[in-house]
Design a protein around this motif. Structure first.
Motif, PDB file in Angstrom:
ATOM      1  N   ASN A 112       0.335  -1.250   0.414  1.00 32.15           N
ATOM      2  CA  ASN A 112      -0.270  -0.015   0.055  1.00 32.15           C
ATOM      3  C   ASN A 112       0.875   1.642  -0.115  1.00 32.15           C
ATOM      4  O   ASN A 112       1.935   1.233   0.212  1.00 32.15           O
ATOM      5  CB  ASN A 112      -0.990  -0.028   1.094  1.00 32.15           C
ATOM      6  N   PRO A 113      -0.268   2.347  -0.987  1.00 27.60           N
ATOM      7  CA  PRO A 113       0.938   3.782  -0.560  1.00 27.60           C
ATOM      8  C   PRO A 113       1.193   4.188   1.119  1.00 27.60           C
ATOM      9  O   PRO A 113       0.423   3.072   1.765  1.00 27.60           O
ATOM     10  CB  PRO A 113       0.104   4.623  -1.201  1.00 27.60           C
ATOM     11  N   PRO A 114       1.687   4.613   1.541  1.00 24.22           N
ATOM     12  CA  PRO A 114       1.918   5.594   2.519  1.00 24.22           C
ATOM     13  C   PRO A 114       0.918   5.954   3.889  1.00 24.22           C
ATOM     14  O   PRO A 114      -0.435   6.532   3.446  1.00 24.22           O
ATOM     15  CB  PRO A 114       2.866   6.816   2.774  1.00 24.22           C
ATOM     16  N   SER A 115       0.632   5.202   5.096  1.00 20.79           N
ATOM     17  CA  SER A 115      -0.710   5.365   4.755  1.00 20.79           C
ATOM     18  C   SER A 115      -0.849   6.628   6.039  1.00 20.79           C
ATOM     19  O   SER A 115      -1.710   6.883   7.042  1.00 20.79           O
ATOM     20  CB  SER A 115      -0.161   4.196   6.386  1.00 20.79           C
ATOM     21  N   TRP A 116      -0.175   7.376   5.690  1.00 18.31           N
ATOM     22  CA  TRP A 116       0.205   8.678   6.926  1.00 18.31           C
ATOM     23  C   TRP A 116      -0.345   9.713   6.078  1.00 18.31           C
ATOM     24  O   TRP A 116      -0.801  10.460   6.114  1.00 18.31           O
ATOM     25  CB  TRP A 116       1.659   9.376   7.625  1.00 18.31           C
ATOM     26  N   VAL A 117      -0.425   9.621   4.004  1.00 17.35           N
ATOM     27  CA  VAL A 117      -1.007  10.539   3.478  1.00 17.35           C
ATOM     28  C   VAL A 117      -1.996  11.327   3.907  1.00 17.35           C
ATOM     29  O   VAL A 117      -2.807  11.765   4.264  1.00 17.35           O
ATOM     30  CB  VAL A 117      -0.520  10.253   1.621  1.00 17.35           C
ATOM     31  N   PRO A 118      -4.178   9.843   3.930  1.00 17.42           N
ATOM     32  CA  PRO A 118      -4.550  10.165   3.970  1.00 17.42           C
ATOM     33  C   PRO A 118      -5.002  11.472   4.728  1.00 17.42           C
ATOM     34  O   PRO A 118      -6.196  11.647   4.870  1.00 17.42           O
ATOM     35  CB  PRO A 118      -5.970   9.257   4.410  1.00 17.42           C
ATOM     36  N   GLY A 119      -4.328  11.008   6.468  1.00 18.50           N
ATOM     37  CA  GLY A 119      -4.923  12.273   7.684  1.00 18.50           C
ATOM     38  C   GLY A 119      -4.223  13.261   7.237  1.00 18.50           C
ATOM     39  O   GLY A 119      -4.332  13.696   8.656  1.00 18.50           O
ATOM     40  N   THR A 120      -3.033  13.922   6.672  1.00 18.41           N
ATOM     41  CA  THR A 120      -2.332  14.832   6.922  1.00 18.41           C
ATOM     42  C   THR A 120      -3.395  15.981   5.650  1.00 18.41           C
ATOM     43  O   THR A 120      -4.718  16.071   5.283  1.00 18.41           O
ATOM     44  CB  THR A 120      -1.347  14.828   6.184  1.00 18.41           C
ATOM     45  N   ALA A 121      -2.475  17.777   5.916  1.00 24.40           N
ATOM     46  CA  ALA A 121      -2.845  18.407   5.276  1.00 24.40           C
ATOM     47  C   ALA A 121      -1.387  18.550   4.405  1.00 24.40           C
ATOM     48  O   ALA A 121      -0.311  19.303   4.946  1.00 24.40           O
ATOM     49  CB  ALA A 121      -3.842  19.601   5.392  1.00 24.40           C
ATOM     50  N   VAL A 122      -1.464  19.149   2.901  1.00 25.11           N
ATOM     51  CA  VAL A 122      -0.154  19.947   2.321  1.00 25.11           C
ATOM     52  C   VAL A 122      -0.001  21.500   2.014  1.00 25.11           C
ATOM     53  O   VAL A 122      -2.133  22.000   1.682  1.00 25.11           O
ATOM     54  CB  VAL A 122      -0.907  19.243   0.752  1.00 25.11           C
ATOM     55  N   ALA A 351       7.107   4.356  -8.671  1.00 27.07           N
ATOM     56  CA  ALA A 351       7.237   3.679  -7.146  1.00 27.07           C
ATOM     57  C   ALA A 351       7.327   2.417  -7.171  1.00 27.07           C
ATOM     58  O   ALA A 351       8.156   2.804  -5.695  1.00 27.07           O
ATOM     59  CB  ALA A 351       5.455   2.951  -7.473  1.00 27.07           C
ATOM     60  N   THR A 352       8.283   1.513  -7.718  1.00 33.43           N
ATOM     61  CA  THR A 352       8.594   0.063  -7.164  1.00 33.43           C
ATOM     62  C   THR A 352      10.106   0.245  -6.913  1.00 33.43           C
ATOM     63  O   THR A 352      10.530   0.730  -5.554  1.00 33.43           O
ATOM     64  CB  THR A 352       9.396  -0.829  -8.489  1.00 33.43           C
ATOM     65  N   ARG A 353      10.566   1.605  -7.254  1.00 33.14           N
ATOM     66  CA  ARG A 353      12.332   2.461  -6.420  1.00 33.14           C
ATOM     67  C   ARG A 353      11.807   3.424  -5.670  1.00 33.14           C
ATOM     68  O   ARG A 353      13.069   2.553  -4.591  1.00 33.14           O
ATOM     69  CB  ARG A 353      12.910   2.764  -7.910  1.00 33.14           C
ATOM     70  N   MET A 354      10.958   4.161  -5.533  1.00 37.51           N
ATOM     71  CA  MET A 354      10.648   4.694  -4.189  1.00 37.51           C
ATOM     72  C   MET A 354      10.472   3.784  -3.122  1.00 37.51           C
ATOM     73  O   MET A 354      10.581   3.346  -2.254  1.00 37.51           O
ATOM     74  CB  MET A 354       9.745   5.527  -4.339  1.00 37.51           C
ATOM     75  N   ARG A 355       9.563   2.592  -3.323  1.00 39.78           N
ATOM     76  CA  ARG A 355       9.257   1.842  -2.304  1.00 39.78           C
ATOM     77  C   ARG A 355      10.093   1.248  -1.655  1.00 39.78           C
ATOM     78  O   ARG A 355      10.664   0.880  -0.584  1.00 39.78           O
ATOM     79  CB  ARG A 355       8.486   0.612  -2.624  1.00 39.78           C
ATOM     80  N   GLU A 356      11.324   0.649  -2.782  1.00 39.81           N
ATOM     81  CA  GLU A 356      12.847  -0.197  -2.245  1.00 39.81           C
ATOM     82  C   GLU A 356      13.489   0.823  -1.338  1.00 39.81           C
ATOM     83  O   GLU A 356      14.295   0.643  -0.441  1.00 39.81           O
ATOM     84  CB  GLU A 356      13.225  -0.337  -3.417  1.00 39.81           C
ATOM     85  N   ILE A 357      13.601   2.159  -2.095  1.00 39.15           N
ATOM     86  CA  ILE A 357      14.897   3.060  -0.794  1.00 39.15           C
ATOM     87  C   ILE A 357      13.543   3.342   0.368  1.00 39.15           C
ATOM     88  O   ILE A 357      13.975   4.475   0.969  1.00 39.15           O
ATOM     89  CB  ILE A 357      14.816   4.266  -2.073  1.00 39.15           C
ATOM     90  N   ALA A 358      12.917   4.081   0.558  1.00 39.86           N
ATOM     91  CA  ALA A 358      11.854   5.368   1.104  1.00 39.86           C
ATOM     92  C   ALA A 358      10.408   4.747   1.027  1.00 39.86           C
ATOM     93  O   ALA A 358       9.916   4.886   0.711  1.00 39.86           O
ATOM     94  CB  ALA A 358      11.805   6.504   0.960  1.00 39.86           C
ATOM     95  N   PRO A 359       9.733   3.779   1.869  1.00 40.50           N
ATOM     96  CA  PRO A 359       8.927   2.861   1.658  1.00 40.50           C
ATOM     97  C   PRO A 359       8.063   3.534   2.401  1.00 40.50           C
ATOM     98  O   PRO A 359       6.423   3.452   1.363  1.00 40.50           O
ATOM     99  CB  PRO A 359       8.942   2.141   2.545  1.00 40.50           C
ATOM    100  N   GLN A 360       8.030   4.224   3.028  1.00 41.40           N
ATOM    101  CA  GLN A 360       7.097   5.797   3.119  1.00 41.40           C
ATOM    102  C   GLN A 360       7.083   7.172   2.810  1.00 41.40           C
ATOM    103  O   GLN A 360       6.496   8.208   3.615  1.00 41.40           O
ATOM    104  CB  GLN A 360       7.287   6.372   4.940  1.00 41.40           C
ATOM    105  N   ALA A 361       7.306   6.997   1.403  1.00 44.89           N
ATOM    106  CA  ALA A 361       8.043   8.426   0.826  1.00 44.89           C
ATOM    107  C   ALA A 361       6.426   8.329  -0.263  1.00 44.89           C
ATOM    108  O   ALA A 361       5.591   7.642  -0.976  1.00 44.89           O
ATOM    109  CB  ALA A 361       8.811   8.654  -0.066  1.00 44.89           C
ATOM    110  N   TRP A 362       5.840   9.862  -0.675  1.00 44.65           N
ATOM    111  CA  TRP A 362       4.452  10.308  -1.302  1.00 44.65           C
ATOM    112  C   TRP A 362       5.109  10.038  -2.614  1.00 44.65           C
ATOM    113  O   TRP A 362       5.806  10.910  -2.831  1.00 44.65           O
ATOM    114  CB  TRP A 362       4.199  11.069  -0.619  1.00 44.65           C
ATOM    115  N   LEU A 363       4.271   9.703  -3.284  1.00 45.62           N
ATOM    116  CA  LEU A 363       4.629   9.829  -5.291  1.00 45.62           C
ATOM    117  C   LEU A 363       2.807  10.477  -5.222  1.00 45.62           C
ATOM    118  O   LEU A 363       2.435   9.349  -5.746  1.00 45.62           O
ATOM    119  CB  LEU A 363       4.828   8.384  -5.484  1.00 45.62           C
TER     120      LEU A 363
END
Length: 615
Positions: A112-122, A351-363
């Motif tokens: 799954n994408p980072p779980s922190w994203v839906p509850g945040t604000a940009v 997406a694959t490479r970001m997940r390997e390097i930084a699993p909690q990074a948002w794309l």
């Protein structure tokens, strides 16, 4: 139009549970049914899988269907059978006729994408216009040779040849000095438009990717900003253009100098060295050719590539100095030219490479129109949801002057207008193409640096607050362009890039600022507004009403742009009781006695919280 008696399903945890090789789906059916089936297509062949009734209470029945999980994406919809009539239920809603596969619900398997994203604000910051190292108003005495210096209080000229080179002198240290403002607002993600060296203040014409522009303070300033933001519990997102570079970029200069160089394969040359493809014909923005394996490796494949390096791929940055994600500029055009289309390959590899390097990074992908077809695979976590949020909300609430440019389009077409019911139909139709997890990781923007300001679009602070309530309560991440919270104006994307008047707080719209504070914090404090499902209850010319639910928490939202008669619903329509109003502004009203009633004598919004009692 009333939706409270329609069957319902969405991709939230209340309705979907994923297991190793199957998914358990739940459907809410007022009035019950003779049978409920899930329609699934595997290897081109459709199948109807029958479900079973879970339980029934107060006229509402719940059904469960178990379906197999397919490789990468599992599309499905429901057939609700009553006698010999079918109701087809997909993401766009309930239909009394056969529908296509395009609006199907879709489950994306895999991490799954980072779980922190839906509850945040940009909070979006255009660095040149946010703050200088200090708040001095002295004229600029030093500036690059390409720039036209401006005083901090000068209004940007707007769309035209001078727009890209107007220079105000904002820096990353200026951003760092004002993090208190973001914290007070309730914003938790600092999104910076490009910070690489360039020959414009928008910096989408990058001259290199190895350093931060010295005009912004260089690498040291970005690291200091990131450290302090992280210390406050905030995250920092960068902005990277994968579609093009600037014509002064070192890659492009090498490519023009040597037709046999590796870099020459990074671009589309039609007649080397002077004939090349560029973004929308803008010569200073030569387009990148992602069919080049060498470009892919250098841009996002290798650990020390442009995209991965600042996420920690190279190991050069301390953990508290790493970025927390990237917004990809022109993502919808990346890897596409004529018959060539490798867009999905590119987003999947990133997406694959970001997940390997930084699993909690948002794309996050910039996408102007229908993003559905580009999100039905393991790629972009979310999109700039112009089609599914910004434009429908603009069409409903705009009351501003003529001449305001349409949001994020290359056109002079006038702004459309619509009633609330039409805006709901637009949102349901356009978002039907997005997998649920993509929608909850997308952003709800009222303005960006590419559009007019919402304050100019609506020309009414109360309507502006209704828009903020929509972005804080509908599925997606609230997204505030710096200055929107105090009522900055702007008639187009260039004119909207105005400076923050830190020295003139008396000019700030304090009531609008307070509305942003309340609503962003409400989004953060109510889990149902982040990860919860969405069920529409009612809409008319001047209002829309919906529920967000997660576990025991149910949130009722009513938005109005004008007066309308009271609309009522039975408590069993809401699946909850114990209602308490937690946010209300404008001229809306609600009652929770024998029935739930909502109405309005003018524009406003209302949010109430109840406790689930069935389902």
């Amino acid at each position: 139009m009333r939706f409270s008696h329609d069957p319902h399903h969405d991709g939230s945890p209340d309705y979907v549970s994923l297991h190793e090789d199957h998914a358990r789906l739940r459907v809410r059916v007022p009035g019950g049914a003779d049978a409920v089936y899930a329609h699934v297509v595997e290897d081109g062949e459709a199948e109807l899988i029958e479900g079973e009734q879970e339980y029934s209470s107060e006229g509402v029945s719940w059904y469960t269907v178990q379906i197999p999980l397919l490789a990468v994406v599992t599309p499905y919809r429901f057939a609700i059978v009553r006698g010999r009539r079918y109701i087809w239920l997909n993401q766009a809603g309930a239909h009394d006729h056969e529908v296509t596969d395009d609006g199907d619900f879709r489950l994306i398997t895999g991490p799954n994408p980072p779980s922190w994203v839906p509850g945040t604000a940009v909070y979006q910051i255009f660095p040149d216009r946010f703050a200088r190292d200090d708040d001095s108003l002295d004229p600029l005495t030093e500036h690059p040779d390409w720039a036209v210096p401006r005083h901090w209080d000068d209004e940007p000229s707007g769309s035209g040849p001078a727009a890209a080179v107007e220079y105000y002198g904002g820096t990353l240290d200026g951003v760092r000095r004002h993090l208190d403002h973001l914290a007070d607002l309730g914003a938790e993600v600092v999104y910076l438009t490009p910070f690489f060296p360039a020959r414009s203040t928008h910096r989408y014409d990058a001259a290199g990717f190895d350093e931060v522009d010295p005009l912004l303070g260089g690498d040291a300033a970005l690291k200091a900003l990131t450290r302090e933001a992280h210390a406050r519990g905030m995250r920092v997102m960068g902005d990277l253009t994968t579609n093009h570079t600037g014509d002064r970029h070192e890659w492009f200069e090498t490519a023009r100098a040597d037709a046999d160089s590796e870099e020459a394969g990074y671009y589309y040359f039609t007649d080397h060295p002077d004939g090349y493809v560029s973004w929308l014909g803008v010569r200073s923005l030569p387009k990148l050719d992602h069919s080049s394996p060498a470009l892919r490796e250098r841009m996002y494949g290798a650990d020390d590539s442009v995209l991965l390096d600042r996420l920690g791929g190279s190991g050069h940055s301390a953990e508290d100095e790493r970025l927390d994600g990237w917004r990809i500029d022109v993502a919808n055009m990346t890897g596409r030219l004529g018959a060539q289309d490798v867009n999905h390959e590119v987003s999947g590899m990133i997406a694959t490479r970001m997940r390997e390097i930084a699993p909690q990074a948002w794309l996050l992908a910039e996408h102007f129109y229908d993003a559905g077809p580009d999100t039905r695979h393991d790629g972009w976590h979310g999109v700039m949801n112009y089609a599914g949020f910004t434009r429908p909300v603009w069409a409903w609430l705009n009351t501003g002057p003529e001449g305001v440019r349409y949001a994020a389009t290359h056109t002079s077409a006038p702004l459309p207008t619509s009633g609330a019911a039409a805006a709901v139909r637009a949102m349901r139709t356009t978002n039907a193409g997005l997998p649920w997890r993509v929608r909850t990781h997308s952003v709800n923007a009222l303005s960006t640096h590419d559009s007019a300001r919402f304050a100019t679009v609506v020309a009414d602070p109360v309507l502006h607050a209704v828009g903020v309530a929509a972005q804080a309560t509908l599925p997606g991440v609230p997204f505030v362009f710096a200055g929107d919270e105090i009522g900055l104006e702007g008639r187009d994307g260039e004119n909207a890039r105005r400076t923050m008047p830190w020295h003139r707080t008396g000019d700030w719209d304090q009531e609008l600022l307070d509305a942003h504070r309340r609503l962003l914090r409400l989004h953060r404090s109510l889990p149902a507004l982040g990860a919860g499902g969405l069920r529409w209850l009612d809409s008319g010319e001047h209002h829309m009403t919906f529920l967000r639910s997660l576990g025991e928490q149910v949130v009722l939202v009513h938005l109005a742009n004008g007066p309308h008669d009271e609309r009522t619903a039975e408590f069993q329509d809401l699946d909850a009781d114990g209602w308490e109003t937690v946010e209300s502004a404008g001229r809306v009203r609600a009652r929770f006695d024998g029935k739930v009633g909502v109405g309005a004598e003018g524009p406003g919004h209302l949010v109430a919280v109840g406790t689930r009692r069935v389902g």
